[in-house]
Design a protein around this motif. Structure first.
Motif, PDB file in Angstrom:
ATOM      1  N   ASN A  84      17.359  -2.980  -1.020  1.00 51.51           N
ATOM      2  CA  ASN A  84      17.388  -1.956  -0.709  1.00 51.51           C
ATOM      3  C   ASN A  84      18.772  -1.426  -1.773  1.00 51.51           C
ATOM      4  O   ASN A  84      19.098  -0.456  -1.452  1.00 51.51           O
ATOM      5  N   ASP A  85      18.995  -2.303  -2.494  1.00 46.51           N
ATOM      6  CA  ASP A  85      20.573  -2.052  -3.258  1.00 46.51           C
ATOM      7  C   ASP A  85      21.708  -2.586  -2.207  1.00 46.51           C
ATOM      8  O   ASP A  85      22.749  -2.394  -3.600  1.00 46.51           O
ATOM      9  N   LEU A  86      21.629  -2.475  -1.023  1.00 43.94           N
ATOM     10  CA  LEU A  86      22.908  -2.901  -1.146  1.00 43.94           C
ATOM     11  C   LEU A  86      23.754  -4.184  -0.596  1.00 43.94           C
ATOM     12  O   LEU A  86      22.918  -5.457  -1.229  1.00 43.94           O
ATOM     13  N   LYS A  87      24.759  -4.220  -1.465  1.00 39.58           N
ATOM     14  CA  LYS A  87      25.835  -5.770  -1.460  1.00 39.58           C
ATOM     15  C   LYS A  87      26.404  -6.268  -0.624  1.00 39.58           C
ATOM     16  O   LYS A  87      27.184  -6.206   0.443  1.00 39.58           O
ATOM     17  N   VAL A  88      25.433  -7.735  -0.217  1.00 34.07           N
ATOM     18  CA  VAL A  88      25.608  -8.578   0.567  1.00 34.07           C
ATOM     19  C   VAL A  88      27.159  -9.129   0.240  1.00 34.07           C
ATOM     20  O   VAL A  88      28.406  -9.590   1.165  1.00 34.07           O
ATOM     21  N   LEU A  89      26.477  -9.288  -0.866  1.00 39.18           N
ATOM     22  CA  LEU A  89      28.486 -10.068  -1.687  1.00 39.18           C
ATOM     23  C   LEU A  89      28.671  -8.914  -2.712  1.00 39.18           C
ATOM     24  O   LEU A  89      27.919  -8.985  -3.530  1.00 39.18           O
ATOM     25  N   ASN A  90      29.681  -9.057  -2.564  1.00 39.71           N
ATOM     26  CA  ASN A  90      30.316  -7.652  -3.694  1.00 39.71           C
ATOM     27  C   ASN A  90      30.884  -8.140  -4.887  1.00 39.71           C
ATOM     28  O   ASN A  90      32.745  -8.694  -4.254  1.00 39.71           O
ATOM     29  N   THR A  91      31.318  -9.050  -5.671  1.00 39.21           N
ATOM     30  CA  THR A  91      32.331  -9.145  -7.050  1.00 39.21           C
ATOM     31  C   THR A  91      33.413 -10.762  -6.334  1.00 39.21           C
ATOM     32  O   THR A  91      34.682 -10.418  -6.380  1.00 39.21           O
ATOM     33  N   VAL A  92      32.565 -11.478  -5.857  1.00 39.18           N
ATOM     34  CA  VAL A  92      32.972 -12.424  -5.468  1.00 39.18           C
ATOM     35  C   VAL A  92      34.229 -13.404  -6.283  1.00 39.18           C
ATOM     36  O   VAL A  92      32.536 -13.902  -7.191  1.00 39.18           O
ATOM     37  N   ASP A  93      34.847 -14.050  -5.853  1.00 37.94           N
ATOM     38  CA  ASP A  93      35.605 -14.840  -6.752  1.00 37.94           C
ATOM     39  C   ASP A  93      36.191 -15.917  -6.051  1.00 37.94           C
ATOM     40  O   ASP A  93      36.935 -15.337  -5.266  1.00 37.94           O
ATOM     41  N   LEU A  94      36.143 -17.021  -6.437  1.00 31.97           N
ATOM     42  CA  LEU A  94      36.185 -18.281  -5.722  1.00 31.97           C
ATOM     43  C   LEU A  94      36.737 -19.886  -6.390  1.00 31.97           C
ATOM     44  O   LEU A  94      35.371 -20.132  -7.294  1.00 31.97           O
TER      45      LEU A  94
END
Lengths: 284, 335
Positions: free
Chosen positions: A17-27
């Motif tokens: 449904n296009d919900l972001k469970v991870l959003n532009t994560v840098d690690l």
């Protein structure tokens, strides 16, 4: 500085449904580091672990880059990726009661991966399995190797799983809340075992947990997640020093951890204004 | 412990068989139809009838007849067929291999087809192959075995006649075997011509019997597989580099097989029941076909013999399933 074992850049994972469970994560995790990945339920910490391992549930879409030992995993064909992950990355799962195949003896489950991934002879793999079982403080190694999972307690099974995770000599281990399903005394023992093996082998560990107490015990650095985004990366020592370092949300998480040693310990959930500030910060 | 469970099992078997014997013995004598009338030509005298009735013991009371029969059975004598004038035990044992081979072939096909459907459906879960499997399951379940038989005859006997539609073996083929297990013994002796011919006769009835069971296996096994694929051990297997298909086949399948095995145990007995009508349809010379003949002719000793043999077969199958269960599931092996 040496090359990172794990480098994630601009990683997003979307539900159907296009919900972001991870959003532009840098690690970025350096060799030999134990990195805690902490957050509340739904913060996306387990999803991050699954994305690294390439076992996201079907239907989720992933964008961004995951690099393990300099190799961009998302660029590889599925079968090659699977082999590369198996060779370099292991998982210590959350629930030891379902993480072992009930119809196969422990020895087979421990040695399979060593034989398949490294091509070691079965006997060498078995010797290594026995050796590792001793290192995770299992006394009756021969019996445990012959046992089926249902013959072992939860704590014993988690030790077996830890030994199995180290067995293939991985460069990176994803520990997905490995103590959550266990009771408190077993938890401490399991943490000690993971810490001991990690220090001895120098393996890099991505330790997923919601427990700030565990973070303090095991990690050098912490990545705090909220709503699928990184709140901050910070040195564990600095965060717990109590000198006001770290994000207000991270410090609130520490205060929210129940103190088992005091009967009058206050109930201190994360204050709503901290959440409100954080959400405002993230939408900016 | 083991001895005790074996003994209690044997007692249960004896009680079951006795119950079956009582029911079948009473039922076929209470039901209308007189075997003596079937034996005599029209216009027989009352004296002729009385003589024959005395000869076969039909003049005695029902309990008396039962005791006489049971005593004989206990000594291995199942009586003489009224129509064929041959010992029942001989007749029945002669036909048993044909039905056993048919039922086993049907079981084999059902497990193969159903297992394949389940693995494919679980492998491509939520995608069009699973939908295809579900559709196939629906069709397989809603069409009964004898209708499958007719459909297969139409397809492979008439429109594209590659299989034999009648009998068990080509009568022109000389069968030189010491048992009636044509396929098993034929394979052991390397008589490929014979095996090939028997298979060409057996394939359609076996397939007809197997399709409904295959559908059930596909449905149940697919559900169990999908449940297993959510568990952490399959997750771990993926992390260790197994492909999804290998995760299913070499990790999940044995765990998922347990409920399916129970289903097969129960349904296999229905399948054997189904041989009666399917054998008739394909004029296959097995027990089922013989059972229909026996019923039509009111051949009481033969009916009794066949039913008892079927009952024994069901018991043996259930025992086999229980034993396999322990073999598959280590949790049942101890204690």
């Amino acid at each position: 500085m040496s090359a990172p074992v794990l480098e994630i850049s601009n990683l997003s994972v979307r539900l159907p449904n296009d919900l972001k469970v991870l959003n532009t994560v840098d690690l970025r995790v350096e060799p030999g580091e134990v990195r805690a990945l902490v957050g509340e339920s739904g913060a996306g910490k387990s999803m991050l672990g699954k994305a690294v391992l390439g076992i996201l549930p079907a239907g989720l879409r992933q964008t961004g880059r995951i690099t393990v030992l300099g190799q961009a995993l998302d660029q590889l064909p599925a079968s090659v990726r699977r082999r590369e992950v198996a060779r370099h990355v292991s998982l210590i799962p959350q629930d030891p009661l379902t993480a072992l195949n009930p119809v196969r003896p422990i020895a087979a489950q421990m040695t399979d991966a060593m034989v398949r991934i490294h091509g070691w002879p079965r006997r060498k793999a078995l010797a290594r399995a026995a050796d590792l079982l001793e290192q995770v403080h299992i006394r009756d190694v021969a019996r445990v190797l012959k046992s089926y999972p249902h013959e072992l307690s939860g704590g014993m099974r988690q030790r077996v799983l830890i030994a199995a995770a180290f067995a293939t000599e991985p460069k990176l281990i994803v520990a997905d809340e490995p103590t959550t399903a266990l009771d408190a005394t077993v938890q401490r023992e399991i943490l000690r075992i993971i810490r001991g093996l990690q220090q001895e082998t120098g393996t890099t560990v991505l330790f997923v947990t919601h427990d700030m107490g565990v973070v303090a015990q095991i990690s050098q650095r912490v990545t705090v997640l909220f709503g699928g985004r990184v709140v901050e990366h910070i040195d564990t020592e600095a965060l717990f020093a109590g000198a006001g370092q770290g994000h207000a949300y991270s410090r609130a998480l520490i205060r929210a951890t129940p103190d088992w040693t005091r009967s009058d310990a206050p109930f201190a959930p994360v204050p709503p204004e901290v959440i409100a500030d954080l959400m405002q910060e993230q939408t900016r | 412990m083991l001895l005790r469970s074996i003994i209690s099992r044997l007692i249960a078997v004896a009680i079951t068989l006795f119950g079956v014997a009582v029911v079948v013995f009473t039922l076929i004598r209470v039901a209308p139809g007189n075997p003596i009338a079937m034996m005599l030509p029209p216009g027989a005298t009352a004296a002729d009838i009385a003589r024959l009735e005395a000869l076969y013991g039909f003049d005695k009371s029902l309990p008396e007849q039962f005791v006489i029969w049971l005593k004989a059975v206990a000594q291995g004598d199942f009586g003489t067929s009224i129509i064929m004038r041959q010992p029942v035990a001989e007749l029945v044992l002669e036909r048993l291999p044909a039905t056993l081979e048919l039922a086993l072939m049907a079981l084999l096909l059902a497990v193969a087809l159903g297992g394949l459907g389940a693995v494919v459906g679980a492998r491509f879960r939520g995608r069009s192959p699973e939908l295809g499997v579900d559709l196939g399951v629906g069709v397989g379940l809603s069409v009964p075995d004898f209708l499958w038989g007719l459909l297969l005859i139409l397809l492979f006997g008439v429109l594209w006649p590659v299989l034999q539609i009648s009998g068990r073996v080509d009568p022109r083929l000389a069968v030189d075997l010491s048992t009636n297990f044509y396929i098993i013994e034929g394979l052991l002796r390397g008589q490929w011509r014979l095996v090939q011919d028997v298979l060409a006769h057996m394939l359609m009835p076996a397939l007809a019997l197997s399709l409904p069971l295959a559908a059930m296996i596909a449905q149940v096994l697919k559900q169990s597989l999908k449940a297993e694929l959510h568990l952490d051990y399959t997750q771990l297997a993926r992390v260790r580099g197994l492909s999804e298909t290998r995760v299913i086949v070499s990790e999940a399948l044995r765990n998922a097989a347990l409920p399916t095995l129970t289903l097969i145990g129960v349904q296999f007995t229905f399948l054997i029941g189904g041989t009666v009508i399917v054998e008739r349809l394909f004029a296959y010379e097995g027990l089922g076909n013989m059972a229909i003949e026996a019923v039509i002719n009111r051949d009481l000793p033969l009916i009794q013999g066949i039913v008892l043999l079927f009952a024994l077969l069901f018991i043996v199958i259930n025992l086999a399933v229980d034993l396999t269960y322990g073999l598959l599931n280590p949790r049942l092996r101890h204690g």
